[in-house]
Design a protein around this motif. Structure first.
Motif, mmCIF file in Angstrom:
data_model
loop_
_atom_site.group_PDB
_atom_site.id
_atom_site.type_symbol
_atom_site.label_atom_id
_atom_site.label_comp_id
_atom_site.label_asym_id
_atom_site.label_seq_id
_atom_site.Cartn_x
_atom_site.Cartn_y
_atom_site.Cartn_z
ATOM 1 N N ALA A 92 0.836 -1.209 0.000
ATOM 2 C CA ALA A 92 0.000 0.000 0.000
ATOM 3 C C ALA A 92 0.870 1.258 0.000
ATOM 4 O O ALA A 92 0.572 2.223 -0.714
ATOM 5 C CB ALA A 92 -0.931 -0.009 1.205
ATOM 6 N N ALA A 93 1.944 1.245 0.781
ATOM 7 C CA ALA A 93 2.851 2.402 0.833
ATOM 8 C C ALA A 93 3.522 2.622 -0.517
ATOM 9 O O ALA A 93 3.670 3.765 -0.969
ATOM 10 C CB ALA A 93 3.895 2.210 1.931
ATOM 11 N N TYR A 94 3.919 1.545 -1.180
ATOM 12 C CA TYR A 94 4.541 1.674 -2.495
ATOM 13 C C TYR A 94 3.550 2.268 -3.504
ATOM 14 O O TYR A 94 3.866 3.228 -4.214
ATOM 15 C CB TYR A 94 5.066 0.331 -3.005
ATOM 16 C CG TYR A 94 5.537 0.443 -4.431
ATOM 17 C CD1 TYR A 94 6.771 1.018 -4.715
ATOM 18 C CD2 TYR A 94 4.730 0.059 -5.491
ATOM 19 C CE1 TYR A 94 7.188 1.187 -6.028
ATOM 20 C CE2 TYR A 94 5.139 0.224 -6.796
ATOM 21 C CZ TYR A 94 6.370 0.782 -7.070
ATOM 22 O OH TYR A 94 6.765 0.958 -8.368
ATOM 23 N N LEU A 95 2.364 1.688 -3.564
ATOM 24 C CA LEU A 95 1.382 2.142 -4.551
ATOM 25 C C LEU A 95 0.982 3.598 -4.337
ATOM 26 O O LEU A 95 0.756 4.333 -5.297
ATOM 27 C CB LEU A 95 0.144 1.238 -4.523
ATOM 28 C CG LEU A 95 0.352 -0.171 -5.066
ATOM 29 C CD1 LEU A 95 -0.873 -1.037 -4.789
ATOM 30 C CD2 LEU A 95 0.689 -0.156 -6.545
ATOM 31 N N SER A 96 0.925 4.030 -3.078
ATOM 32 C CA SER A 96 0.520 5.413 -2.785
ATOM 33 C C SER A 96 1.665 6.409 -2.926
ATOM 34 O O SER A 96 1.452 7.604 -2.787
ATOM 35 C CB SER A 96 -0.050 5.490 -1.373
ATOM 36 O OG SER A 96 0.976 5.300 -0.413
ATOM 37 N N GLY A 97 2.878 5.924 -3.184
ATOM 38 C CA GLY A 97 4.019 6.813 -3.356
ATOM 39 C C GLY A 97 4.735 7.161 -2.064
ATOM 40 O O GLY A 97 5.650 7.975 -2.061
ATOM 41 N N TRP A 105 8.950 -8.139 -1.315
ATOM 42 C CA TRP A 105 8.200 -9.312 -1.782
ATOM 43 C C TRP A 105 8.698 -9.711 -3.163
ATOM 44 O O TRP A 105 8.739 -8.887 -4.068
ATOM 45 C CB TRP A 105 6.703 -8.987 -1.849
ATOM 46 C CG TRP A 105 5.860 -10.223 -1.799
ATOM 47 C CD1 TRP A 105 5.368 -10.914 -2.866
ATOM 48 C CD2 TRP A 105 5.455 -10.919 -0.637
ATOM 49 N NE1 TRP A 105 4.671 -12.004 -2.425
ATOM 50 C CE2 TRP A 105 4.712 -12.030 -1.048
ATOM 51 C CE3 TRP A 105 5.658 -10.720 0.737
ATOM 52 C CZ2 TRP A 105 4.154 -12.939 -0.164
ATOM 53 C CZ3 TRP A 105 5.100 -11.615 1.624
ATOM 54 C CH2 TRP A 105 4.359 -12.711 1.171
ATOM 55 N N PRO A 106 9.078 -10.973 -3.352
ATOM 56 C CA PRO A 106 9.605 -11.417 -4.644
ATOM 57 C C PRO A 106 8.631 -11.196 -5.801
ATOM 58 O O PRO A 106 7.443 -11.499 -5.684
ATOM 59 C CB PRO A 106 9.849 -12.915 -4.431
ATOM 60 C CG PRO A 106 9.930 -13.096 -2.954
ATOM 61 C CD PRO A 106 9.041 -12.043 -2.353
ATOM 62 N N GLY A 107 9.144 -10.636 -6.881
ATOM 63 C CA GLY A 107 8.395 -10.510 -8.113
ATOM 64 C C GLY A 107 7.553 -9.258 -8.280
ATOM 65 O O GLY A 107 7.002 -9.021 -9.351
ATOM 66 N N LEU A 108 7.426 -8.435 -7.242
ATOM 67 C CA LEU A 108 6.544 -7.278 -7.326
ATOM 68 C C LEU A 108 6.976 -6.229 -8.340
ATOM 69 O O LEU A 108 6.151 -5.423 -8.770
ATOM 70 C CB LEU A 108 6.381 -6.608 -5.959
ATOM 71 C CG LEU A 108 5.324 -7.205 -5.047
ATOM 72 C CD1 LEU A 108 5.267 -6.444 -3.731
ATOM 73 C CD2 LEU A 108 3.959 -7.224 -5.698
ATOM 74 N N THR A 109 8.229 -6.234 -8.747
ATOM 75 C CA THR A 109 8.665 -5.234 -9.720
ATOM 76 C C THR A 109 7.865 -5.327 -11.017
ATOM 77 O O THR A 109 7.737 -4.343 -11.734
ATOM 78 C CB THR A 109 10.167 -5.362 -10.034
ATOM 79 O OG1 THR A 109 10.432 -6.699 -10.469
ATOM 80 C CG2 THR A 109 11.015 -5.032 -8.813
ATOM 81 N N ILE A 110 7.283 -6.479 -11.285
ATOM 82 C CA ILE A 110 6.460 -6.643 -12.483
ATOM 83 C C ILE A 110 5.236 -5.718 -12.449
ATOM 84 O O ILE A 110 4.699 -5.340 -13.486
ATOM 85 C CB ILE A 110 6.042 -8.121 -12.660
ATOM 86 C CG1 ILE A 110 5.549 -8.368 -14.070
ATOM 87 C CG2 ILE A 110 4.997 -8.527 -11.654
ATOM 88 C CD1 ILE A 110 5.402 -9.823 -14.407
ATOM 89 N N LEU A 111 4.800 -5.351 -11.243
ATOM 90 C CA LEU A 111 3.626 -4.482 -11.098
ATOM 91 C C LEU A 111 3.979 -3.004 -11.010
ATOM 92 O O LEU A 111 3.090 -2.157 -10.901
ATOM 93 C CB LEU A 111 2.822 -4.891 -9.858
ATOM 94 C CG LEU A 111 2.219 -6.290 -9.913
ATOM 95 C CD1 LEU A 111 1.581 -6.643 -8.572
ATOM 96 C CD2 LEU A 111 1.205 -6.409 -11.030
ATOM 97 N N ALA A 112 5.261 -2.670 -11.076
ATOM 98 C CA ALA A 112 5.697 -1.274 -10.945
ATOM 99 C C ALA A 112 5.012 -0.328 -11.938
ATOM 100 O O ALA A 112 4.654 0.791 -11.555
ATOM 101 C CB ALA A 112 7.214 -1.178 -11.070
ATOM 102 N N PRO A 118 -3.745 4.931 -10.308
ATOM 103 C CA PRO A 118 -4.411 4.769 -9.008
ATOM 104 C C PRO A 118 -5.725 3.993 -9.058
ATOM 105 O O PRO A 118 -6.079 3.326 -8.089
ATOM 106 C CB PRO A 118 -4.648 6.214 -8.547
ATOM 107 C CG PRO A 118 -3.629 7.015 -9.270
ATOM 108 C CD PRO A 118 -3.420 6.324 -10.592
ATOM 109 N N ALA A 119 -6.430 4.030 -10.163
ATOM 110 C CA ALA A 119 -7.685 3.281 -10.264
ATOM 111 C C ALA A 119 -7.456 1.772 -10.195
ATOM 112 O O ALA A 119 -8.395 1.014 -9.919
ATOM 113 C CB ALA A 119 -8.411 3.642 -11.551
#
Length: 140
Positions: A92-97, A105-112, A118-119
């Motif tokens: 949540a902190a990453y997504l909100s900036g 968490w392994p592999g999350l860079t794919i969602l960067a 934001p939607a």
């Protein structure tokens, strides 16, 4: 943003969600839903000795929500409720900036690439939120 929001790696993750079947004997079940898009993730868990020992998911979400749930499910077994809650909070902190860290968490860079949309954030958080909350309930 140079990377496409949807790519073959995200679609591959979305199609291969581990533990993608409800648990008939869950200690706790939690459903999370995104009011923005209607995506939904239900997590069933069993905890033993303070650690997640079994997980079942029912994921009805966009490809990003499915990919995120897939990443969470692939690593969640063996973790404590506190560790799962920490991962949820860091996502949540990453997504909100508020943070630039994806190494938790392994592999999350794919969602960067989705950070700038934001939607899509609520759907991406669903798997992390449902699993963390179900683990907390089962561990109580």
């Amino acid at each position: 943003m140079s990377a496409p929001l949807y790519n073959k790696d995200i679609l591959r993750l979305a199609a291969t969600i581990p533990h993608h079947q409800r648990l008939p004997d869950a200690q706790a079940s939690v459903e999370k839903r995104s009011p923005t898009c209607g995506s939904r993730v239900t997590a069933d868990v069993r905890m033993e000795g303070g650690k997640l020992t079994a997980l079942g998911l029912d994921v009805k979400a966009c490809a990003l929500g499915q990919a995120s749930a897939s990443l969470m499910a692939a690593q969640a077994i063996g973790m404590t409720a506190d560790e799962l809650a920490d991962a949820r909070d860091k996502l949540a902190a990453y997504l909100s900036g508020q943070s630039d860290d994806l190494d938790f968490w392994p592999g999350l860079t794919i969602l960067a690439p989705a950070r700038g949309y934001p939607a899509r954030h609520a759907s991406i958080r669903l798997g992390f939120e449902a699993i963390a909350e179900a683990a907390r309930i089962a561990d109580a």
